[in-house]
Design an enzyme around this catalytic site. Sequence first.
Site, PDB file in Angstrom:
ATOM      1  N   ASP A  31     -10.969  25.693 -23.008  1.00 30.04           N
ATOM      2  CA  ASP A  31     -11.988  24.869 -22.352  1.00 30.04           C
ATOM      3  C   ASP A  31     -13.253  25.059 -23.174  1.00 30.04           C
ATOM      4  OD1 ASP A  31     -13.973  23.752 -20.818  1.00 30.04           O
ATOM      5  OD2 ASP A  31     -13.670  25.060 -19.073  1.00 30.04           O
ATOM      6  N   LYS A  94     -22.193  21.016 -27.351  1.00 32.13           N
ATOM      7  CA  LYS A  94     -21.243  19.966 -26.959  1.00 32.13           C
ATOM      8  C   LYS A  94     -21.944  18.613 -26.783  1.00 32.13           C
ATOM      9  CE  LYS A  94     -17.529  19.342 -23.519  1.00 32.13           C
ATOM     10  NZ  LYS A  94     -16.818  20.060 -22.448  1.00 32.13           N
ATOM     11  N   GLU A 193     -10.432  17.066 -19.144  1.00 33.87           N
ATOM     12  CA  GLU A 193     -10.721  18.200 -18.268  1.00 33.87           C
ATOM     13  C   GLU A 193     -10.178  18.024 -16.835  1.00 33.87           C
ATOM     14  OE1 GLU A 193     -14.923  18.707 -18.961  1.00 33.87           O
ATOM     15  OE2 GLU A 193     -14.542  19.331 -21.021  1.00 33.87           O
ATOM     16  N   ASP A 215     -16.255  17.904 -10.717  1.00 34.83           N
ATOM     17  CA  ASP A 215     -16.588  18.954 -11.699  1.00 34.83           C
ATOM     18  C   ASP A 215     -18.096  19.011 -11.932  1.00 34.83           C
ATOM     19  OD1 ASP A 215     -17.044  20.518 -13.942  1.00 34.83           O
ATOM     20  OD2 ASP A 215     -15.501  19.587 -15.177  1.00 34.83           O
TER      21      ASP A 215
END
Length: 624
Positions: A31, A94, A193, A215
Amino acid sequence: MEVLLDIMEPGKSPDPHQAVPGARKRVVGIDLGTTYSLVAAIGVEGQPLCIPDEDGRVALPSVVHYGADGRIITGETARDLAPSHPVETILSVKRYMGRGVEDIRRRHPMIPHVLEEGPGGMVRIVAGERTVSPVEVSSEILKELKSRAEDTLGGPLHGVVITVPAYFDDAQRQATKDAARVAGLEVLRLLNEPTAAALAYGLEKGREGMYAIYDLGGGTFDVSLLKLEKGIFQVRATGGDSALGGDDFDHWLMARFLGELGEEHPQPGLIQACRKLAREVKERLSDEEEVAYALPGGTTGRVTRDAFEAGIRELARKTLPICRRVLKDGGVGAEELQGVVLVGGSTRVPLVRRLVAEFFGREPLTDLDPDQVVALGAAHQADLLGGNDTQEMLLLDVTPLSLGIETMGDLVEKIVPRNSPIPTARAQDFTTFKDGQTAMAVHVVQGERELASQCRSLARFELRGIPPMAAGAARIRVTYRVDADGLLTVAAREETTGVEQSIVVQPSYGLTDEEIAGMLQEAMRHGAADMEARLLNEARVEAERVLAAAGSALRDDGDLLNENELKRVKALMLALWETSRGQSAATIDQAVREMDAGTRFFAQRRMDRSLQGAMTGRKVDDFA
Ligand code: ADP
Ligand code: MG
């Protein structure tokens, strides 16, 4: 650590299919998060487990520090260096993956780094003495996780599954793969994800129907709808906000701390110290009703969970309309869901859990650690792809936005509609517009609007070498292929000659989820107007086609008409041309019909002539 070493020992696998000791492939799930990154593998019990570092911590802060001495430090230590070395330390990389300089400046005006333009419009970040790309920075995080996994699993890795947000576009996915390559990792697959989270819960073995994955991480919010049907998993709809997460909760506390310190113009170092404290206090407030703290300089204070939750309530509530839209996109009501899964460290905040439970009208699944669940699911998938797991499973994701092609008149022909399960390949046939046309421009666009100029341009290329033919005779097959990682390949092929041209689409600029949400909203808002514009453009294109055809007919066979007839045809053409400059699709259509009717006799005569030509040009035997 002890336990993991033990359970990972080759040859101890209880899997009955693993007769040969050590046959289990060393594969892991990663992850690669904005705030934290984790690596997980399957243990002897057959259950995925996150692999900890020497200190027993599983979450590696996604932070990379570039030291003056050339040393590269990642994780916790790097994060601690951020306040004193803001320029040399890169956080949340990211967010910069697959993006250009302007894009990042616009989105993150506060970023403390000097940015430079790199190859392909991609950003490079000045970090102390060097300049690095987001791909390189991410690869440092991956290298750290890789060595952690290899130490624990006792040898080099055979492959990894890396998770990416469902919203990541081609450029961002490609950048993630590049980072893995730089880190010396073999990517078995990129996995969305939310899908990973569902896998971690083993939902693929559960009841058919829809599941929502909520999330809320450090800097981003994502919500996805997964549909489970006949053992097949599909991401049916996604939504989110790429600038909403736990960091915003930290900000609220930070502002409070700085207020208490009476600092109107705090130094960067003090801000970072307060930020760190804010995160600690926030995380403790998930378990404790009240937390005491000491600010830099010694001032002390207390904050209750109630006060904190009142402060962040509006922020947390911002996720709900996004959930509503995703349900609407997926065509389900909250009550029809089979389950709701919580993902991301920020879903530990009790207020967030309450809001989610209230919104979906059910208790969400929280058995698994919300900040590990994505890595655990990725490990599961890696095991499967590595050939360790014999269980059949098909995973499908969807395209977040429609992929189309520009056709004449700025129109868009959608080839892969939004929410299409991937991998997918779809083809559509096109033809030439003009007589003797030997090239065709292919413009690949993404979005929901009816006009190409309102969609996002992904790529352009030209198919050349089409043999000259009459307009409409060539058959050009355009194929859009979206692979399992969401990368798009577009190929155009002229069928009679086999001339082919293709392109792998790697757009230089990514889209945020707000931009995607915005594009969808725009499309809805402009639906009626777009349709009108589309009709008008279609009518104009048709008018132009008819005019071009009439023009070449006059050129080739004008001698079939007497002077009066020629005048009449030309008058009709002029009328049509003038009408087509106007704004009414209906009037243009009408003029096209009149032109058609008024030139039918001419078309008939041409047909007769070509038939004669064909017969005189062939041997009588051919008609036997
Ligand atoms: P990402 O996917 O963005 O990397 P994570 O899912 O790891 O993020 O979530 C990180 C966020 O979760 C951070 O803002 C962190 O402070 C927050 N977080 C972690 N544990 C807790 C907790 N116990 N209570 C509240 N927030 C938490
Ligand atoms: Mg995450």
